[in-house]
Design an enzyme around this catalytic site. Structure first.
Site: not given
Length: 135
Positions: A9, A83, A87
């Site tokens: 996160c 996020c 990522c």
């Protein structure tokens, strides 16, 4: 082979830490659990700590950490929680994006339903991972 799960996160202070705590509690050594954040906070959200303590899970020793490409490379499953594009994506990995409210700045009574949603999702994930690992 032990599967590795990475929970990500933004701040690595609430959602991902609660998810990691649940998976460690449920799966024990059967799953390797990692967590990270794209912009980690300096400490874990104390309300997330309190919410998990109500479940008998202690996450006080955990520290927010920065997302590292190597963690993604080593993981079999990458679970993101808001996020976004931070990522990295590698072929052959299992990716899930869990849309969860951010517990940051919320009182305990508002964090409990988020925690319960995370628990339900982690239970399903653990069941699936452990079934595949046993196959």
């Amino acid at each position: 082979m032990t599967p590795t799960v990475l929970f990500v996160c933004v701040h690595n202070a609430g959602r991902s830490q609660m998810a990691a705590g649940y998976l460690r509690s449920i799966a024990g050594d059967a799953v390797r659990v990692l967590s990270a954040g794209s912009e980690p906070a300096d400490r874990i959200n104390p309300v997330a700590v309190a919410a998990m303590a109500e479940e008998g899970i202690d996450i006080t020793a955990e520290l927010p950490s920065i997302l590292d490409v190597e963690q993604v490379r080593l993981s079999d499953a990458v679970i993101t929680m808001g996020c976004g594009d931070a990522c990295p994506v590698f072929p052959g990995k299992r990716y899930e994006d869990w849309e969860l409210e951010d517990p940051a700045g919320r009182p305990l009574e508002e964090v409990r339903p988020i925690r319960n949603d995370i628990r339900r999702r982690v239970e399903l994930l653990a069941s699936d991972l452990l079934r595949v690992a046993d196959a």
